[in-house]
Design a protein around this motif. Structure first.
Motif, PDB file in Angstrom:
ATOM      1  N   ALA A 112       0.929  -1.176   0.420  1.00 42.06           N
ATOM      2  CA  ALA A 112       0.118  -0.064  -0.064  1.00 42.06           C
ATOM      3  C   ALA A 112       0.425   1.130  -0.096  1.00 42.06           C
ATOM      4  O   ALA A 112       1.999   1.380   0.149  1.00 42.06           O
ATOM      5  N   ILE A 113       0.514   2.485  -0.528  1.00 42.34           N
ATOM      6  CA  ILE A 113       1.142   3.535  -0.966  1.00 42.34           C
ATOM      7  C   ILE A 113      -0.054   5.050  -0.485  1.00 42.34           C
ATOM      8  O   ILE A 113      -1.350   4.437  -0.684  1.00 42.34           O
ATOM      9  N   PHE A 114       0.357   5.281   0.828  1.00 39.77           N
ATOM     10  CA  PHE A 114      -0.549   6.087   1.506  1.00 39.77           C
ATOM     11  C   PHE A 114      -0.178   7.911   1.889  1.00 39.77           C
ATOM     12  O   PHE A 114       0.725   7.957   2.393  1.00 39.77           O
ATOM     13  N   CYS A 115       0.244   8.484   0.745  1.00 39.75           N
ATOM     14  CA  CYS A 115       1.620   9.707   0.595  1.00 39.75           C
ATOM     15  C   CYS A 115       0.486  10.808  -0.141  1.00 39.75           C
ATOM     16  O   CYS A 115      -0.171  10.682  -0.989  1.00 39.75           O
ATOM     17  N   GLU A 116       1.331  11.640  -0.029  1.00 41.15           N
ATOM     18  CA  GLU A 116       0.997  13.000  -0.598  1.00 41.15           C
ATOM     19  C   GLU A 116       1.589  12.959  -2.083  1.00 41.15           C
ATOM     20  O   GLU A 116       1.854  11.897  -1.993  1.00 41.15           O
ATOM     21  N   THR A 117       1.364  13.603  -2.785  1.00 40.29           N
ATOM     22  CA  THR A 117       1.706  13.596  -4.398  1.00 40.29           C
ATOM     23  C   THR A 117       3.178  14.526  -4.475  1.00 40.29           C
ATOM     24  O   THR A 117       3.233  15.877  -4.020  1.00 40.29           O
ATOM     25  N   ARG A 118       4.000  13.226  -4.289  1.00 44.03           N
ATOM     26  CA  ARG A 118       5.620  14.042  -4.747  1.00 44.03           C
ATOM     27  C   ARG A 118       6.297  12.853  -5.531  1.00 44.03           C
ATOM     28  O   ARG A 118       5.962  11.635  -5.601  1.00 44.03           O
ATOM     29  N   ALA A 119       7.065  13.153  -5.897  1.00 39.79           N
ATOM     30  CA  ALA A 119       8.635  12.181  -6.548  1.00 39.79           C
ATOM     31  C   ALA A 119       8.425  11.016  -5.203  1.00 39.79           C
ATOM     32  O   ALA A 119       8.128  10.066  -6.610  1.00 39.79           O
ATOM     33  N   GLU A 120       8.089  10.745  -4.301  1.00 39.52           N
ATOM     34  CA  GLU A 120       8.713   9.535  -3.750  1.00 39.52           C
ATOM     35  C   GLU A 120       7.500   8.498  -3.971  1.00 39.52           C
ATOM     36  O   GLU A 120       7.308   7.129  -3.844  1.00 39.52           O
ATOM     37  N   TRP A 121       6.427   9.395  -4.107  1.00 43.35           N
ATOM     38  CA  TRP A 121       5.254   8.457  -4.729  1.00 43.35           C
ATOM     39  C   TRP A 121       5.283   7.142  -6.102  1.00 43.35           C
ATOM     40  O   TRP A 121       5.371   6.455  -5.923  1.00 43.35           O
ATOM     41  N   MET A 122       5.783   8.410  -7.010  1.00 45.13           N
ATOM     42  CA  MET A 122       6.191   7.845  -8.470  1.00 45.13           C
ATOM     43  C   MET A 122       7.163   6.912  -8.839  1.00 45.13           C
ATOM     44  O   MET A 122       7.533   5.897  -9.431  1.00 45.13           O
ATOM     45  N   ILE A 123       8.226   7.117  -8.077  1.00 39.44           N
ATOM     46  CA  ILE A 123       9.516   6.336  -7.597  1.00 39.44           C
ATOM     47  C   ILE A 123       8.844   4.855  -6.878  1.00 39.44           C
ATOM     48  O   ILE A 123       8.905   4.030  -7.367  1.00 39.44           O
ATOM     49  N   THR A 124       7.819   5.151  -5.894  1.00 38.26           N
ATOM     50  CA  THR A 124       7.566   3.580  -5.366  1.00 38.26           C
ATOM     51  C   THR A 124       6.952   2.685  -6.441  1.00 38.26           C
ATOM     52  O   THR A 124       7.261   1.910  -6.336  1.00 38.26           O
ATOM     53  N   ALA A 125       6.054   3.729  -7.168  1.00 40.66           N
ATOM     54  CA  ALA A 125       4.756   3.317  -8.098  1.00 40.66           C
ATOM     55  C   ALA A 125       5.842   2.054  -9.105  1.00 40.66           C
ATOM     56  O   ALA A 125       5.636   1.006  -9.630  1.00 40.66           O
ATOM     57  N   GLN A 126       6.576   2.625  -9.362  1.00 36.42           N
ATOM     58  CA  GLN A 126       7.454   2.349 -10.867  1.00 36.42           C
ATOM     59  C   GLN A 126       8.133   0.569  -9.899  1.00 36.42           C
ATOM     60  O   GLN A 126       8.696   0.140 -10.851  1.00 36.42           O
ATOM     61  N   SER A 127       9.130   0.896  -8.949  1.00 37.33           N
ATOM     62  CA  SER A 127       9.728   0.275  -8.947  1.00 37.33           C
ATOM     63  C   SER A 127       8.519  -1.376  -7.829  1.00 37.33           C
ATOM     64  O   SER A 127       9.269  -2.158  -7.917  1.00 37.33           O
ATOM     65  N   CYS A 128       7.198  -0.744  -7.614  1.00 39.15           N
ATOM     66  CA  CYS A 128       5.974  -2.444  -7.743  1.00 39.15           C
ATOM     67  C   CYS A 128       6.001  -2.333  -9.082  1.00 39.15           C
ATOM     68  O   CYS A 128       5.302  -3.740  -9.135  1.00 39.15           O
ATOM     69  N   PHE A 129       5.914  -1.794 -10.089  1.00 34.73           N
ATOM     70  CA  PHE A 129       5.315  -2.347 -10.630  1.00 34.73           C
ATOM     71  C   PHE A 129       6.656  -3.169 -11.792  1.00 34.73           C
ATOM     72  O   PHE A 129       6.808  -4.388 -12.308  1.00 34.73           O
ATOM     73  N   ARG A 130       7.731  -2.955 -11.598  1.00 32.53           N
ATOM     74  CA  ARG A 130       9.143  -3.044 -11.857  1.00 32.53           C
ATOM     75  C   ARG A 130       8.832  -4.918 -11.579  1.00 32.53           C
ATOM     76  O   ARG A 130       9.293  -6.048 -12.042  1.00 32.53           O
ATOM     77  N   ARG A 131       8.575  -5.138 -10.141  1.00 31.08           N
ATOM     78  CA  ARG A 131       8.818  -6.666  -9.438  1.00 31.08           C
ATOM     79  C   ARG A 131       7.225  -6.776  -9.615  1.00 31.08           C
ATOM     80  O   ARG A 131       7.786  -7.974  -8.499  1.00 31.08           O
ATOM     81  N   ASN A 132       5.911  -6.693  -9.581  1.00 34.49           N
ATOM     82  CA  ASN A 132       5.018  -7.017  -9.822  1.00 34.49           C
ATOM     83  C   ASN A 132       4.431  -7.220  -8.250  1.00 34.49           C
ATOM     84  O   ASN A 132       4.100  -7.924  -7.755  1.00 34.49           O
ATOM     85  N   PHE A 133       4.266  -6.064  -7.695  1.00 36.50           N
ATOM     86  CA  PHE A 133       3.893  -6.053  -6.828  1.00 36.50           C
ATOM     87  C   PHE A 133       2.823  -5.423  -6.626  1.00 36.50           C
ATOM     88  O   PHE A 133       2.907  -4.053  -7.375  1.00 36.50           O
ATOM     89  N   PRO A 134       1.574  -5.809  -6.407  1.00 39.95           N
ATOM     90  CA  PRO A 134       0.454  -4.936  -6.651  1.00 39.95           C
ATOM     91  C   PRO A 134       0.515  -3.627  -6.025  1.00 39.95           C
ATOM     92  O   PRO A 134      -0.204  -3.876  -4.657  1.00 39.95           O
ATOM     93  N   LEU A 135       0.103  -2.534  -6.280  1.00 40.93           N
ATOM     94  CA  LEU A 135      -0.307  -0.974  -5.234  1.00 40.93           C
ATOM     95  C   LEU A 135      -0.970  -1.161  -4.899  1.00 40.93           C
ATOM     96  O   LEU A 135      -2.487  -0.352  -6.194  1.00 40.93           O
ATOM     97  N   VAL A 136      -1.562  -0.930  -3.813  1.00 40.91           N
ATOM     98  CA  VAL A 136      -2.907   0.165  -3.355  1.00 40.91           C
ATOM     99  C   VAL A 136      -2.263   1.256  -2.863  1.00 40.91           C
ATOM    100  O   VAL A 136      -1.760   1.532  -2.092  1.00 40.91           O
ATOM    101  N   THR A 137      -3.762   1.809  -3.279  1.00 37.94           N
ATOM    102  CA  THR A 137      -3.783   3.787  -3.704  1.00 37.94           C
ATOM    103  C   THR A 137      -4.766   3.665  -2.475  1.00 37.94           C
ATOM    104  O   THR A 137      -5.461   4.020  -2.391  1.00 37.94           O
ATOM    105  N   PHE A 138      -4.535   4.956  -1.670  1.00 44.49           N
ATOM    106  CA  PHE A 138      -5.547   5.480  -0.887  1.00 44.49           C
ATOM    107  C   PHE A 138      -4.702   7.015  -0.687  1.00 44.49           C
ATOM    108  O   PHE A 138      -3.876   7.876  -1.123  1.00 44.49           O
ATOM    109  N   TYR A 139      -5.768   7.953  -1.121  1.00 37.61           N
ATOM    110  CA  TYR A 139      -5.887   9.632  -1.091  1.00 37.61           C
ATOM    111  C   TYR A 139      -5.249   9.961   0.250  1.00 37.61           C
ATOM    112  O   TYR A 139      -5.387   9.289   1.372  1.00 37.61           O
TER     113      TYR A 139
END
Length: 726
Positions: A168-195
């Protein structure tokens, strides 16, 4: 918009200014600029560069594939199938990012401003506002982001995160959000997102429903929101905060490990971890579980696979001409919203640079920017931005408020220039002299380089759309889509000069209408067919996580294509463009049997400069409509002064005389609005709220859509008062 500029100017002045502007404008347009201004489209080779946008906008954009008025409608530019033109074989999100790194490695990718200092500023009413002084943008290149993605993903795996298990990611809009997402996409970790503004109960519900063991967040959210929730989430083992600072881990649940992002990267950078084999995703694998903020009920997690997102982004990008490394995108909307997430992934795919911002630091006048220092737009000078109508409405009202404060001569010149350019736009042309002399300062509010804006999340009023077209000198496209369709459905073309419509279906999907007899919408309606909007195509997602009601919202047709039932009521125009005219849940039947569309009422009345936000309400046991209004403080105080009503803003909002004045304004706006309201649709009682509705108050979503249930509960006492109960 015409009713918001000063009403009267001298006719002789008008003739002189029109002659001057008309004479110069055509002569000042260089040949290469004419191509852009006239809206030449390479998709229409039979049209020359001299073709006005008015002609381009009138061409057929979509047709019914079966010849039926209810559809399904498809875009005529790619009538047969979805083509992999730009990225053949790139069928997962990690492949798109790897391709971007190969092509744009040394270019700027993600940028963040340095925080130089912060101060507390005491307001006249005693409230304390935090003001920031920010520095320049510091950039990470595509290669640098790629390295961080590798290390962070490797570190998550070393902490026990497994492929195909949710994180899961529970975070404001920032560069680290997109870095986390790309890390998860690369390793097949489904990303759960919350506002980031989601309430504690909703966060606990989503984390428990998906059974996550790892959570990425920020230090602020960890300390202010999550600390109380964590004991309710027994499966959670690791929390990673993305900030550079160190936090105190005392008082957290026993057995829970708390890490900084840097420490996880350091762990991942160890050779024995970095060299572990990666389980790459397939196109049919789950990429994201996106929890909607939800205007009603508990949040629902929409299950989105890789191929859904790629199909949706293919459709969206086809409507943005020239997207590439020369573009700068300003990111400030919630990344947990599908519009922002797909916009940023698309920008990265095409080599754009993304500068991070927030609604509180977007412009020089934003609430957290210290007076005299620069907002993010002034420093970044973006070429592309997405916005929700609420933000555009605010910009509109703020600029027009400044116009009213100008001298008579300045106001007259602005009014005449505005009307002249508006006329030129309707004819399909531009007015470069007006842009240089009159609108340059307005354009600089957003940095001065914005070449296209995309509005989504809610209907954009025609007045605000025209205002943005005229004053910011760029096309404003309206988009329509939902989380359940990856944000993809329709987007207006750059050359489309019409307002109030959301464009033709994107190349990734098709749309059809389903009659709703109870609401009075059928295929046989004149002049155009109407009904509930159904969206079908590869961008339609897999349903809701652990929900049993998927069958009522999603279905598969006889050809095997997935469809989503939106609940929105649409109307198809002869050229294949869609207009959203109503929403099922917004329709209320009054005691006498008349149907009232609450969304339609709000859309009409928000055009008032006195109203910042409005929620219409109707009880089926009553025969009239009431409303809650957040008034514009500046306009309200001016009106109170004219009526000799004194007191604080809060006291003025509760004064019966001011309620009567706002009701008088509501009736006046309703009569002159482009959205025609019946007499029974106009609210006859009002409650004025001095507190604005923000996602933090829980009364609107992160996309600023009204949460009707929460608003009803919040104002229950006033509803009873206005309906005579108390």
């Amino acid at each position: 918009m015409e009713d918001q500029v000063p009403d009267r100017v001298d006719e002789e002045d008008e003739f002189r200014v029109r002659s001057l502007l008309g004479g110069y404008c055509r002569s000042l347009i260089p040949a290469d600029t004419r191509t852009l201004l006239t809206g030449f489209s390479p998709l229409e080779p039979r049209l020359t560069i001299w073709t006005p946008k008015k002609i381009l906008s009138s061409r057929t954009k979509a047709k019914s594939t079966l010849g039926k008025v209810e559809g399904p409608y498809r875009c005529v530019d790619h009538f047969e199938s979805l083509a992999e033109e730009d990225f053949p074989g790139k069928d997962t999100l990690d492949k798109l990012f790897n391709h971007a790194v190969e092509r744009f490695g040394s270019l700027h990718c993600l940028g963040t401003r340095d925080l130089l200092s912060e101060e507390n500023e005491v307001q006249p009413n005693g409230k304390v506002f935090k003001k920031l002084i920010l520095g320049e943008y510091k950039w990470l290149s595509y290669n640098e982001v790629d390295t961080i993605v590798d290390e962070f993903g490797s570190g998550l795996a070393a902490l026990g995160q497994k492929p195909k298990s949710c994180i899961a990611i529970f975070c404001e809009t920032r560069a680290e959000w997109m870095i986390t997402a790309q890390s998860c996409f690369r390793r097949n970790f489904p990303l759960v997102t919350f506002y980031a503004t989601l309430g504690e109960d909703a966060i606990a519900f989503g984390l428990n429903e998906t059974g996550v063991t790892h959570l990425v967040t920020s230090a602020e959210l960890l300390e202010t929101k999550l600390k109380n929730v964590l004991p309710q989430i027994p499966k959670l083992k690791h929390v990673i905060y993305v900030d550079q600072k160190k936090i105190n881990t005392d008082g957290y649940t026993a057995g829970l490990s708390i890490h900084s992002m840097q420490s996880v990267r350091d762990l991942g950078a160890l050779p024995e971890n970095l060299e572990r084999p990666i389980v790459k995703p397939q196109s049919s694998d789950l990429a994201v579980v996106m929890y909607t903020s939800g205007s009603t009920g508990s949040p629902k997690g929409v299950m989105i696979i890789h191929s859904n997102l790629i199909a949706g982004m293919t459709g969206q990008c086809e409507r943005i001409p020239g997207l590439g490394p020369n573009d700068t995108y300003i990111a400030y909307l919630p990344l947990a919203h599908v519009l922002e997430m797909t916009a940023e992934i698309s920008c990265v795919t095409y080599g754009c640079q993304i500068g991070y911002s927030s609604p509180q630091t977007l412009s020089d006048q934003s609430t957290k920017i210290k007076k005299g220092s620069k907002g993010d737009s002034s420093v970044l000078r973006p070429t592309l931005m997405a916005a929700v109508p609420e933000i555009m409405d605010r910009i509109n009202k703020n600029v027009m408020s400044k116009v009213q404060e100008m001298s008579y001569v300045q106001r007259t010149l602005f009014t005449l220039g505005y009307k002249y350019k508006l006329e030129q736009i309707r004819r399909g042309y531009d007015a470069p002299l007006c842009n240089v002399l009159l609108f340059r300062k307005v354009k600089k509010l957003l940095g001065g380089r914005v070449r296209m804006m995309l509005s989504g999340g809610a209907p954009l009023s025609p007045a605000t759309q025209r205002f943005m077209n005229v004053c910011f000198c760029c096309p404003v496209g309206q988009g329509y889509g939902l989380t359940e369709t990856c944000g993809a459905g329709t987007i207006t073309e750059v050359a489309d000069i019409s307002t109030g419509r959301v464009g033709a279906p994107l190349i990734c999907c098709e749309i059809r209408l389903r009659g709703w007899v109870e609401g009075g919408y059928t295929h046989n309606d004149k002049p155009n067919p109407r009904g509930e909007v159904l969206i079908g195509g590869p961008n339609v997602t897999q349903g809701y996580y652990s929900h049993e009601n998927n069958d009522s919202d999603f279905f598969v047709d006889e050809k095997g294509q997935r469809w989503f039932c939106t609940g929105d009521i649409g109307e198809f125009h002869p050229d294949g463009c869609l207009q959203i005219v109503d929403r099922k849940k917004d329709l209320v039947k009054l005691q006498a049997g008349e149907y009232v569309s609450l969304g339609k009422v709000e859309s009409a009345l928000k055009n008032s400069s006195l109203i910042d936000n409005i929620c219409a309400y109707a009880n089926s046991e009553q025969n009239y409509v009431i409303s809650f209004v957040v008034p514009n403080q500046k306009k309200m105080m001016e009106l109170a002064k004219q009526r000799r009503v004194t007191g604080t803003f809060e006291e003025i909002c509760t004064h019966p005389e001011m309620e009567r004045e706002v009701l008088k304004e509501i009736k006046e706006v309703a009569v002159h609005s482009n959205v025609k309201l019946q007499r029974f649709e106009i609210p006859i009682k009002v409650h004025l709220s001095p507190e604005p509705w923000t996602p933090e108050t829980g009364l609107v979503t992160d996309a600023f859509k009204l949460k009707r249930k929460e608003l009803k509960n919040h104002y229950l006492h006033h509803i009873e008062r206005m309906y005579g109960g108390k």
